[in-house]
Motif scaffolding. Structure first.
Motif, mmCIF file in Angstrom:
data_model
loop_
_atom_site.group_PDB
_atom_site.id
_atom_site.type_symbol
_atom_site.label_atom_id
_atom_site.label_comp_id
_atom_site.label_asym_id
_atom_site.label_seq_id
_atom_site.Cartn_x
_atom_site.Cartn_y
_atom_site.Cartn_z
ATOM 1 N N ARG A 95 0.845 -1.189 0.000
ATOM 2 C CA ARG A 95 0.000 0.000 0.000
ATOM 3 C C ARG A 95 0.877 1.234 0.000
ATOM 4 N NH1 ARG A 95 -0.278 2.674 4.748
ATOM 5 N NH2 ARG A 95 0.213 1.584 6.680
ATOM 6 N N SER A 96 0.587 2.138 -0.865
ATOM 7 C CA SER A 96 1.349 3.379 -0.968
ATOM 8 C C SER A 96 0.955 4.322 0.158
ATOM 9 C CB SER A 96 1.057 4.045 -2.314
ATOM 10 O OG SER A 96 1.473 5.379 -2.314
ATOM 11 N N TYR A 97 1.843 5.212 0.508
ATOM 12 C CA TYR A 97 1.496 6.205 1.508
ATOM 13 C C TYR A 97 0.330 7.075 1.048
ATOM 14 C CZ TYR A 97 5.749 5.386 4.244
ATOM 15 O OH TYR A 97 6.715 4.844 5.037
ATOM 16 N N ILE A 101 -6.070 4.150 2.839
ATOM 17 C CA ILE A 101 -5.871 3.503 4.136
ATOM 18 C C ILE A 101 -4.808 4.240 4.920
ATOM 19 C CG2 ILE A 101 -5.222 1.382 5.322
ATOM 20 C CD1 ILE A 101 -6.197 -0.190 2.983
ATOM 21 N N ALA A 102 -3.756 4.642 4.238
ATOM 22 C CA ALA A 102 -2.671 5.338 4.933
ATOM 23 C C ALA A 102 -3.180 6.620 5.563
ATOM 24 C CB ALA A 102 -1.536 5.643 3.965
ATOM 25 N N ALA A 103 -4.092 7.288 4.891
ATOM 26 C CA ALA A 103 -4.594 8.563 5.398
ATOM 27 C C ALA A 103 -5.666 8.364 6.471
ATOM 28 C CB ALA A 103 -5.164 9.386 4.244
ATOM 29 N N LYS A 104 -6.472 7.319 6.341
ATOM 30 C CA LYS A 104 -7.633 7.184 7.212
ATOM 31 C C LYS A 104 -7.545 6.027 8.205
ATOM 32 C CE LYS A 104 -9.431 10.387 4.622
ATOM 33 N NZ LYS A 104 -9.435 11.778 5.081
ATOM 34 N N PHE A 105 -6.638 5.095 7.986
ATOM 35 C CA PHE A 105 -6.652 3.875 8.789
ATOM 36 C C PHE A 105 -5.247 3.332 8.908
ATOM 37 C CE2 PHE A 105 -8.601 0.482 10.887
ATOM 38 C CZ PHE A 105 -8.129 -0.717 10.405
ATOM 39 N N GLY A 256 6.537 3.743 0.190
ATOM 40 C CA GLY A 256 5.438 2.916 0.666
ATOM 41 C C GLY A 256 5.873 1.878 1.671
ATOM 42 N N ASP A 257 4.887 1.105 2.151
ATOM 43 C CA ASP A 257 5.127 0.060 3.129
ATOM 44 C C ASP A 257 4.860 -1.295 2.499
ATOM 45 O OD1 ASP A 257 5.166 2.332 4.680
ATOM 46 O OD2 ASP A 257 3.210 1.938 5.590
#
Length: 301
Positions: A95-97, A101-105, A256-257
């Protein structure tokens, strides 16, 4: 470091488990029992139970949206749930930053809170679980230059709150941390901040559940190549001796992670960590070196 390999012991995969945890928290936040929520959805209790445990093989987005409506979630939380429901089940996923999801979760924080052990290799900066507020504040101010002071302070507060998993009295997470000497000598925030940061690491490393080892410059490259930062996340076992979650390797980069669950990936990362750990200074010499560098920062003030 725990050496058992449970990466294939649990049949669910990361997006499914995270969705299940998210929906369970939402149900409990709405004050609904599993029986009542299942009744409102016209489901059997077992259907909702499997979904919350991440064991549903095929998740339908419309079902997730139905649960969101029952639980009275706002649009931001609905978007996060919908995004998780749409993730393809796989042993490794990216998942990219920039991902919603990165922004909200925050997937990582949710996983971190449920671990029993974290094996951390860091070659660049002090890991978040060992950071002081001043060190964290300096990094965040540079990484998020457009954020207000209030927003930055919330980020710092979250970082400090996360550290409770390792400092709480009851069943704290075990930390085994390998830091390269470069982490200690890379100046973040100036000599005063660094001196305090290094002494904080020393203090934490005296706890029974926290082991911090330094990989000195003179150790060279124990694996024969440069190794990027990574974290091996091990989860507790249930009453039958089975891991409640498979072991996961988390690796972070600027773009990203990546979360790795495949047994071969986990096994290889465990071996790399063992190789790095064997090349480090022992506990006491590690603390001595950290204290020595802290004194050097004191002299530079």
């Amino acid at each position: 470091m725990t050496d058992d390999d449970e990466s294939e012991a649990v049949g669910s995969t990361l997006p499914r488990r995270q969705l299940g945890r998210y929906l369970k928290d939402a149900r409990e936040g709405a004050g609904l029992s599993m029986e009542r929520a299942a009744t409102l959805m016209e489901w059997n209790k077992s259907t909702l139970s499997r979904l919350e445990r991440g064991l549903t093989e095929k998740v339908r987005v419309r079902d997730v949206l139905g649960l969101c409506e029952v639980y009275g979630l706002d649009q931001e939380k609905i978007a996060a749930a919908k995004e998780l429901a749409g993730q393809t089940p796989a042993r490794s996923w990216w998942r990219s930053y920039a991902d919603v999801i990165a922004a909200k979760f925050n997937t990582y924080v949710g996983l971190e809170a449920g671990t029993s052990e974290l094996a951390i290799f860091q070659s660049l900066i002090v890991p978040g679980l060992l950071q002081t507020a001043d060190y964290a504040r300096t990094l965040d101010r540079q990484y998020f230059p457009k954020e207000s002071d209030e927003e930055l302070e919330r980020r710092v507060a979250l970082r400090i709150q996360r550290q409770h998993v390792a400092t709480r009295r009851r069943q704290p997470v075990r930390l085994v941390v390998v830091l390269t000497e470069a982490v200690l000598r890379t100046v973040v925030g100036g000599p005063r901040v660094m001196a305090a940061q290094l002494r904080h690491i020393v203090e934490l490393s005296t706890r029974e559940n926290i082991e911090v080892r330094v990989l000195p410059f003179r150790a060279g490259l124990p694996t024969g190549t440069a190794v990027s930062q990574f974290i091996i996340m091990t989860f507790p076992k249930d009453s039958r001796g089975k891991a409640v979650e498979p072991t996961i390797v988390f690796a972070e980069s600027f773009t990203g992670d990546v979360y790795l669950e495949a047994s071969d990936d986990v096994r290889r990362c465990r071996q790399i960590f063992r190789t790095l750990l064997q090349a480090t200074l022992d506990d006491r010499p590690s603390r001595d070196l950290i204290r020595e560098i802290a004194r050097e920062y004191d002299n530079d003030r």
